[in-house]
Design a protein around this motif. Sequence first.
Motif, PDB file in Angstrom:
ATOM      1  N   VAL A   1      -7.267  -2.214  -6.130  1.00 52.26           N
ATOM      2  CA  VAL A   1      -8.593  -2.587  -5.632  1.00 52.26           C
ATOM      3  C   VAL A   1      -8.766  -4.105  -5.641  1.00 52.26           C
ATOM      4  CG1 VAL A   1     -11.073  -2.474  -6.102  1.00 52.26           C
ATOM      5  CG2 VAL A   1      -9.678  -0.415  -6.289  1.00 52.26           C
ATOM      6  N   PHE A   2      -8.462  -4.739  -6.782  1.00 49.30           N
ATOM      7  CA  PHE A   2      -8.655  -6.188  -6.900  1.00 49.30           C
ATOM      8  C   PHE A   2      -7.708  -6.972  -6.007  1.00 49.30           C
ATOM      9  CE2 PHE A   2     -10.284  -5.511 -11.501  1.00 49.30           C
ATOM     10  CZ  PHE A   2     -11.538  -5.199 -11.007  1.00 49.30           C
ATOM     11  N   PHE A   3      -6.480  -6.478  -5.871  1.00 52.29           N
ATOM     12  CA  PHE A   3      -5.511  -7.168  -5.009  1.00 52.29           C
ATOM     13  C   PHE A   3      -5.954  -7.106  -3.549  1.00 52.29           C
ATOM     14  CE2 PHE A   3      -1.428  -7.207  -2.591  1.00 52.29           C
ATOM     15  CZ  PHE A   3      -1.050  -8.509  -2.904  1.00 52.29           C
ATOM     16  N   THR A   4      -6.472  -5.953  -3.139  1.00 52.81           N
ATOM     17  CA  THR A   4      -6.972  -5.796  -1.766  1.00 52.81           C
ATOM     18  C   THR A   4      -8.152  -6.729  -1.514  1.00 52.81           C
ATOM     19  OG1 THR A   4      -6.284  -3.470  -1.736  1.00 52.81           O
ATOM     20  CG2 THR A   4      -7.887  -4.168  -0.074  1.00 52.81           C
ATOM     21  N   LEU A   5      -9.091  -6.748  -2.460  1.00 53.15           N
ATOM     22  CA  LEU A   5     -10.252  -7.631  -2.323  1.00 53.15           C
ATOM     23  C   LEU A   5      -9.842  -9.098  -2.313  1.00 53.15           C
ATOM     24  CD1 LEU A   5     -12.782  -5.847  -4.710  1.00 53.15           C
ATOM     25  CD2 LEU A   5     -12.796  -5.842  -2.223  1.00 53.15           C
ATOM     26  N   TYR A   6      -8.830  -9.429  -3.104  1.00 50.60           N
ATOM     27  CA  TYR A   6      -8.337 -10.809  -3.173  1.00 50.60           C
ATOM     28  C   TYR A   6      -7.753 -11.241  -1.828  1.00 50.60           C
ATOM     29  CZ  TYR A   6      -5.461 -14.741  -4.817  1.00 50.60           C
ATOM     30  OH  TYR A   6      -4.868 -15.965  -4.992  1.00 50.60           O
ATOM     31  N   LEU A   7      -6.941 -10.374  -1.234  1.00 55.70           N
ATOM     32  CA  LEU A   7      -6.360 -10.688   0.068  1.00 55.70           C
ATOM     33  C   LEU A   7      -7.446 -10.834   1.140  1.00 55.70           C
ATOM     34  CD1 LEU A   7      -3.218  -8.360   0.198  1.00 55.70           C
ATOM     35  CD2 LEU A   7      -3.308 -10.803  -0.310  1.00 55.70           C
ATOM     36  N   LEU A   8      -8.452  -9.958   1.098  1.00 55.28           N
ATOM     37  CA  LEU A   8      -9.548 -10.045   2.056  1.00 55.28           C
ATOM     38  C   LEU A   8     -10.328 -11.339   1.869  1.00 55.28           C
ATOM     39  CD1 LEU A   8     -10.910  -6.366   1.956  1.00 55.28           C
ATOM     40  CD2 LEU A   8      -9.652  -7.460   3.817  1.00 55.28           C
ATOM     41  N   THR A   9     -10.543 -11.732   0.610  1.00 57.22           N
ATOM     42  CA  THR A   9     -11.267 -12.973   0.318  1.00 57.22           C
ATOM     43  C   THR A   9     -10.515 -14.186   0.843  1.00 57.22           C
ATOM     44  OG1 THR A   9     -12.250 -12.009  -1.677  1.00 57.22           O
ATOM     45  CG2 THR A   9     -12.247 -14.407  -1.513  1.00 57.22           C
TER      46      THR A   9
END
Length: 313
Positions: free
Chosen positions: A33-41
Motif C-alpha cells: 500500500v505505502f509503496f504504491t502511494l509513494y510511487l503515485l506521489t
Amino acid sequence: MYSLKRENHTVVSEFVFQGFSSFHEHKLTLFVVFFTLYLLTLAGNVIIVIIISIDHHLHTPMYFFLSMLSTSETVYTLVIVPQMLSSLVSLSQPISLAGCATQMFFFITLAINNCFLLTAMGYDRYVAICNPLRYTVIMNKRLCAQLVGGACSIGLFVAIIQISSVFRMPFCNREVAHYFCDIRPVMKLSCADTTLHDIINFVISSLVIVVPMGLVFISYILIISTILTIASAEGRKKTFATCASHLTVVVIHYGCASIAYLKPKSENTRDQDQLISVTYTVFTPLLNPIVYTLRNKEVKDAFHRAIGKNTLA
C-alpha cells in the motif's frame, strides 16, 4: 548518576527503528500500500513540475508556487518514505546519530517550508481576487522569489535550532518507537530531563503552524468578503473555484500538522501517533497532485496539451 549518563551517552552511537513492529502480521500489505502511494506521489508531483515548466499558460505566480510546493513535497517524501518502506521488510533498522540528525534536519526544513509555501499561495490568491488591477505589479518575479526564499530560510533556521537542542542531550536508549527520526520519539530516548526541550518544541511548533495558518485564513476571510460583493452567482462560483484546490490542501495540511504537533504528548498511544505520522508523511503529499489535477481545469488542460504534442510528435 551524571557519569552514568555520560557513559550511556557515549555508548549510544546509533538508533534502531522499531517501525511497524505492532503490525508484524500486516507488514507485507502495508509495504504494498505505502509503496504504491509513494510511487503515485512521486509521479504526480514530478508531472506537475514538468507540466508547469513546459506550458507557458501556467507561467504565473500561482503555478510557480505550486511547482515549488510539488518539488518540496517530492524531496520531503524521499527523506521519509524509503526509510519507512525499509522498516517493513527488515527486522531492524539501525541509523547513526549523524544520519538521524540529517534526516530530522531535512524533515523539519521541508515540513516548515511547505507550511509557508501554502501561506504564499494564499497571499497570491488574496492579491488576485481582492486587488486584481495591481496583481501583475504586486506579484512580480522578485516578490515570488523572495517569498519562496523566505519559506525555505525559515525552515532552515528552525531546523538548526531544533537539531542543536535535541542532539545536545545524552541518550540512554537506542530503540526509536517510530519509523523515522521525528523530534518527540528521539527526545524520549534521552537520559536528561526534557521539560525545557518539550517547551521549546511546543513553542516552535505553535509558531510555524499557527502563524502561517492564521495568515492563510485571514487571506480567505478577505477573499470571501470580496467574493460576496460580486453581483452574479456565476461570477461568485467561478471566482471561488480558483481557490477551492488551495483551500482543500490548506485545511488538510494544517489540520494534520496541528493534530501531530500541538496535542499533549501523552494523549495518544504509540500506534495512534504512527497513524497520524503516516497521514502527514504519506497521504498528505499525495493530496497535492490529486487535488490540483482533479479540481484544476488549467492544469488538466495543460496536461492534455502536453499529451497531444507528444502524440503528434
